[in-house]
Motif scaffolding. Sequence first.
Motif, PDB file in Angstrom:
ATOM      1  N   SER A  67       5.148 -21.283 -12.252  1.00  0.00           N
ATOM      2  CA  SER A  67       4.918 -19.842 -12.254  1.00  0.00           C
ATOM      3  C   SER A  67       3.695 -19.484 -11.410  1.00  0.00           C
ATOM      4  O   SER A  67       2.622 -20.059 -11.588  1.00  0.00           O
ATOM      5  CB  SER A  67       4.715 -19.387 -13.706  1.00  0.00           C
ATOM      6  N   LYS A  68       3.888 -18.562 -10.467  1.00  0.00           N
ATOM      7  CA  LYS A  68       2.786 -18.115  -9.602  1.00  0.00           C
ATOM      8  C   LYS A  68       2.854 -16.593  -9.488  1.00  0.00           C
ATOM      9  O   LYS A  68       3.936 -16.012  -9.491  1.00  0.00           O
ATOM     10  CB  LYS A  68       2.928 -18.710  -8.196  1.00  0.00           C
ATOM     11  N   THR A  69       1.700 -15.983  -9.333  1.00  0.00           N
ATOM     12  CA  THR A  69       1.656 -14.520  -9.292  1.00  0.00           C
ATOM     13  C   THR A  69       0.920 -14.029  -8.049  1.00  0.00           C
ATOM     14  O   THR A  69      -0.089 -14.610  -7.661  1.00  0.00           O
ATOM     15  CB  THR A  69       0.965 -13.986 -10.566  1.00  0.00           C
ATOM     16  N   VAL A  70       1.447 -12.982  -7.460  1.00  0.00           N
ATOM     17  CA  VAL A  70       0.854 -12.375  -6.264  1.00  0.00           C
ATOM     18  C   VAL A  70       0.720 -10.882  -6.534  1.00  0.00           C
ATOM     19  O   VAL A  70       1.598 -10.289  -7.147  1.00  0.00           O
ATOM     20  CB  VAL A  70       1.788 -12.598  -5.051  1.00  0.00           C
ATOM     21  N   TYR A  71      -0.367 -10.291  -6.099  1.00  0.00           N
ATOM     22  CA  TYR A  71      -0.484  -8.833  -6.281  1.00  0.00           C
ATOM     23  C   TYR A  71      -1.325  -8.235  -5.171  1.00  0.00           C
ATOM     24  O   TYR A  71      -2.060  -8.935  -4.474  1.00  0.00           O
ATOM     25  CB  TYR A  71      -1.087  -8.507  -7.646  1.00  0.00           C
ATOM     26  N   ASN A  72      -1.212  -6.934  -4.988  1.00  0.00           N
ATOM     27  CA  ASN A  72      -2.028  -6.251  -3.985  1.00  0.00           C
ATOM     28  C   ASN A  72      -3.429  -6.073  -4.534  1.00  0.00           C
ATOM     29  O   ASN A  72      -3.614  -5.698  -5.685  1.00  0.00           O
ATOM     30  CB  ASN A  72      -1.418  -4.911  -3.559  1.00  0.00           C
ATOM     31  N   LYS A  73      -4.416  -6.325  -3.679  1.00  0.00           N
ATOM     32  CA  LYS A  73      -5.783  -6.399  -4.198  1.00  0.00           C
ATOM     33  C   LYS A  73      -6.444  -5.041  -4.314  1.00  0.00           C
ATOM     34  O   LYS A  73      -7.353  -4.849  -5.109  1.00  0.00           O
ATOM     35  CB  LYS A  73      -6.610  -7.331  -3.328  1.00  0.00           C
ATOM     36  N   LEU A  74      -6.010  -4.114  -3.513  1.00  0.00           N
ATOM     37  CA  LEU A  74      -6.499  -2.745  -3.693  1.00  0.00           C
ATOM     38  C   LEU A  74      -5.276  -1.892  -3.983  1.00  0.00           C
ATOM     39  O   LEU A  74      -4.201  -2.138  -3.435  1.00  0.00           O
ATOM     40  CB  LEU A  74      -7.177  -2.237  -2.428  1.00  0.00           C
ATOM     41  N   PRO A  75      -5.425  -0.901  -4.828  1.00  0.00           N
ATOM     42  CA  PRO A  75      -4.258  -0.097  -5.167  1.00  0.00           C
ATOM     43  C   PRO A  75      -3.698   0.626  -3.932  1.00  0.00           C
ATOM     44  O   PRO A  75      -4.435   0.963  -3.014  1.00  0.00           O
ATOM     45  CB  PRO A  75      -4.803   0.899  -6.180  1.00  0.00           C
ATOM     46  N   VAL A  76      -2.414   0.835  -3.964  1.00  0.00           N
ATOM     47  CA  VAL A  76      -1.735   1.481  -2.850  1.00  0.00           C
ATOM     48  C   VAL A  76      -1.284   2.870  -3.298  1.00  0.00           C
ATOM     49  O   VAL A  76      -0.848   3.048  -4.439  1.00  0.00           O
ATOM     50  CB  VAL A  76      -0.514   0.627  -2.430  1.00  0.00           C
ATOM     51  N   ILE A  77      -1.454   3.838  -2.430  1.00  0.00           N
ATOM     52  CA  ILE A  77      -0.964   5.181  -2.749  1.00  0.00           C
ATOM     53  C   ILE A  77       0.360   5.367  -2.032  1.00  0.00           C
ATOM     54  O   ILE A  77       0.451   5.137  -0.824  1.00  0.00           O
ATOM     55  CB  ILE A  77      -1.991   6.246  -2.314  1.00  0.00           C
TER      56      ILE A  77
END
Length: 896
Positions: free
Chosen positions: A312-322
């Motif tokens: 299991s690996k997780t990726v996410y955007n580091k600054l919020p996106v509008i």
Amino acid sequence: MESSHALLLIALIATSAIFHLVQAQDPDQEGFISLDCGLPPTDPSPYIEPITRLKFTSDSNFIQSGQIGRTDTTLQAQFPKQHTTLRYFPDGLRNCYNLTVKKGTNYLIRARFGYGNYDGLNSFPKFDLYVGPNFWMTLDLKRYENFSWEEITHIARSDSLDICLVKNGESIPLISALELRPLPNNSYITTAGLGPRLTLDCGKSRYPDDAYDRAWISYFQDDWKQISTGLTVNTSDSFRLPQAALKTAGIPAFGSSTFVDKEYPDSSQDRVYMYLHFSEVQVLAANETREFDISFNNDSVIQSYKPVYLQSKTVYNKLPVICEDKECVLSLKKTPKSTHPPMLNAIEVFTVTEFLQSETFESDVIAIKNIRATYGVKRISWQGDPCVPRKFLWEGLNCTESTDTYTVPRITSLDLSSSGLTGTIAAEIFHLTNLVKLDLSNNKLVGGVPEFLANMKSLVLLNLTKNDLNGSIPQALRDREKKGLRLLVDGDENNPCRAGACDPKKKFPVLIVALVASAVVVALVALALFFVFRKKKASNHVEAIPRSPTTPLANVASNGISETLIGTKRKKFTYSEVIKMTNNFQRALGEGGFGTVYHGDLDGSQQVAVKLLSQSSTQGYKEFKAEVELLLRVHHINLVNLVGYCDEGDHLALIYEYMSNGDLKHHLSGEAWPGKGKISVLSWNTRLRIAIDAALGLEYLHIGCRPSMVHRDVKSTNILLDEKFSAKIADFGLSRSFQVGGESHVSTVVAGTPGYLDPEYYKTGRLAEMSDVYSFGIVLLEIITNQRVIDQTREKSHITEWTAFMLNRGDITRIMDPNLQGDYNSRSVWRALEVAMLCANPMSEKRPSMSQVIIELKECFRSENSGNSNNQDMNSQNSLEQSMSFDTKVATPSAR
Ligand SMILES: *[C@@H]1O[C@H](CO)[C@@H](O)[C@H](O)[C@H]1NC(C)=O
Ligand SMILES: *[C@@H]1O[C@H](CO)[C@@H](O)[C@H](O)[C@H]1NC(C)=O
Ligand SMILES: *[C@@H]1O[C@H](CO)[C@@H](O)[C@H](O)[C@H]1NC(C)=O
Ligand SMILES: *[C@@H]1O[C@H](CO)[C@@H](O)[C@H](O)[C@H]1NC(C)=O
Ligand SMILES: *[C@@H]1O[C@H](CO)[C@@H](O)[C@H](O)[C@H]1NC(C)=O
Ligand SMILES: *[C@@H]1O[C@H](CO)[C@@H](O)[C@H](O)[C@H]1NC(C)=O
Ligand SMILES: *[C@@H]1O[C@H](CO)[C@@H](O)[C@H](O)[C@H]1NC(C)=O
Ligand SMILES: *[C@@H]1O[C@H](CO)[C@@H](O)[C@H](O)[C@H]1NC(C)=O
Ligand SMILES: *[C@@H]1O[C@H](CO)[C@@H](O)[C@H](O)[C@H]1NC(C)=O
């Protein structure tokens, strides 16, 4: 359930049947809080929920107000058990649950509501929810069918947490269940202190399949195909996803190379995070690869990503996106070398809710709650945070008022007069250390007046009249009275012993006071004479500029300095005055843009910094005029203020307020500031505040000014510190106004400081706010690392290259300024690093705006000041692994 909400916590699984109980992974439910609201006292509590095996407790020990309601029995069949009863709040504006939590822990908070026509009125209520002092959301139960729930993640800022229901009009707030689940420190980092807003498919079991009791629903689109495995996925990472969510994955159905998912936030203002969870479920041969680029609204999140087999690996955007147009497009695009299409196992979508308001100082809160308990105070407003929001201030309390939300409120006044208090004066009062006013009058208090009251340093008024207190007033308190404390006790008016008149020993102080008083008078007279004298002398020299009321403001031409405008507010000085105030340029403070800065003194009353424009500077006069023009327009607490100027023939000078602590660079480098001796190390907390201050100053230039301005020379020597270490931005010598819209990017002569200069600006000469953001990112990196911006002796000479290089080695402790000696919360450091690296992105369109930067930095500040300084939590390589990958090449400024 509410249908229009599209932001879901989703697992890409084919059937919901998977959610049958498999095995309990975490049966201890450690740290879980599960409250069944309005559970009647006759029912057993706690009880075990049969489907989830969650242990629910009655809410009666967690709230002091509200009444128990029962939902309509004809509706109960469709409800989960927790929704058959509820608690509703006809009284008071704000009613709060107080929960004991663990400071610094990130909680998933879930509140559930089922109106169920409990009042027979068939009218759905509408009310507000707050987490501590922060507005969470307005809940309109009409929008939901029969029952709903709301979720948010929140890092507890102290050991107690208030969840409040607040009236918002006529209708009566209600709640059916309240659940808190601690999340691991290393998982949902970017939502620190913020919160996702989710609406979930209710009634599905989440626990124990999901150790953290997240609720997952199945989600599948027509153009997706499912792949799966029967083997167990290694979920030992901090997200600990349920097996069901990871064993299956979606791939594009028709051999397409791109996998697309769309999400629809509520508003085009929403700031969105996506957490993508992966685990390869197919065995790939040695000559096969599955590799793809992940982007979110065309913003690259990670490139050439390869899911790991059964891991299991997780990726996410580091600054919020509008997501403009309320549409967020997630795209996973196969790379050319990949033999397999992209895949996705599970996705979580969060929108950010700002929780900017700081809670009241923790020990003040504990003290006032203890006082409430000691005296059994039953005031309906005494719930939730005592000070904030101000409209819910506890009756009888007053607190410090602050213009910003990140300053922690303190209790300054407590009025418990005429409240029927019994017993003695509570010792807990001593812990309200900032108390200025204490009124306990007109109660039935007995016993002596405690001595600790004399040690309450801030106390100015103490009213103890109309009580049954006995014994004598402690001498220490009487002494305080002489120093200005207003002490009101019964009998003082006609008590001859007041102020020790009957005790010969105590006559002394009176005499001393008299002597001191006369000495003060003498001193005051002397001072007054001195001032008259000084004033007379001074008036011979300062040339008053006549104010001309006939000159309209519109006459202020952009190519010349309006003397009228300056004259009304500021002073024009002659060159001889400049010589005098600087004592013939005796003490140089440093080099600013276009000239040397000297220390000066305005009539002995105000210290100033005098910037003398060097005469050799050819372009100087124009720049000088520009700077004066700008400074006239710009007023902000985080921008250095112009006190006056000199424009006499060849002699041009600007007179600024003096910033006694010099510039940031000096403080980071530890070099002595003239006249200051050795400098102590700035704490991480102070550094964050400085960064926020500077960011606020820049934001003001960018969006507070019309037309907006670009500073063009942001660097650590241009960030000055006053005596309280508040930061202000200096040196607008290079600033240029530019019009928004139309000709928005004015080409100008490239100017700035090497290392801080936006590589894109350097190449194109095009000027924009984003260039300042880049320079600010470099300053932030200096603040964090205390590395030199350019150091040819380093393998990675530029600070961004160095940081990216160190980050990829995953060791945060080696990035941080060693002078801090590990005294920081790694969560906040980590976030600050993220922000800095985003600001310093070589591509300007990838950089955040200053406003975004401020929000992020305030969050850093908050997490620094909320968590206990657990330095271990984020340091492990494990936690870095999950998503951070800084491409050294990408982060390198390409031109220098
Ligand atoms: C919450 O309220 C209950 C009931 O008044 C009280 O016993 C408890 O101490 C409170 N807890 C906190 C953390 O304030
Ligand atoms: C919600 O309640 C109404 C009655 O108030 C009922 O008719 C309806 O079927 C319920 N909806 C669901 C989804 O159960
Ligand atoms: C998270 O960190 C806080 C302190 O920062 C600590 O008290 C808490 O136990 C940690 N929680 C977990 C689940 O590790
Ligand atoms: C699961 O992965 C971790 C590393 O993330 C590893 O340390 C552990 O041994 C693995 N467990 C199993 C059962 O393979
Ligand atoms: C991989 O190699 C095997 C034989 O070893 C072959 O059958 C297969 O087609 C190859 N796959 C790809 C994608 O080249
Ligand atoms: C993404 O980029 C493509 C091509 O560069 C463009 O056509 C599309 O409109 C962009 N989408 C968004 C949401 O910006
Ligand atoms: C509360 O304090 C503020 C300043 O902190 C003051 O302006 C206000 O008048 C005070 N209110 C009361 C009722 O004392
Ligand atoms: C002190 O308390 C008494 C009785 O409550 C009240 O009448 C009086 O105004 C108070 N004095 C001050 C200065 O607050
Ligand atoms: C003051 O009152 C308390 C209780 O009301 C009593 O125990 C104590 O002896 C009294 N002290 C004096 C000096 O009268």
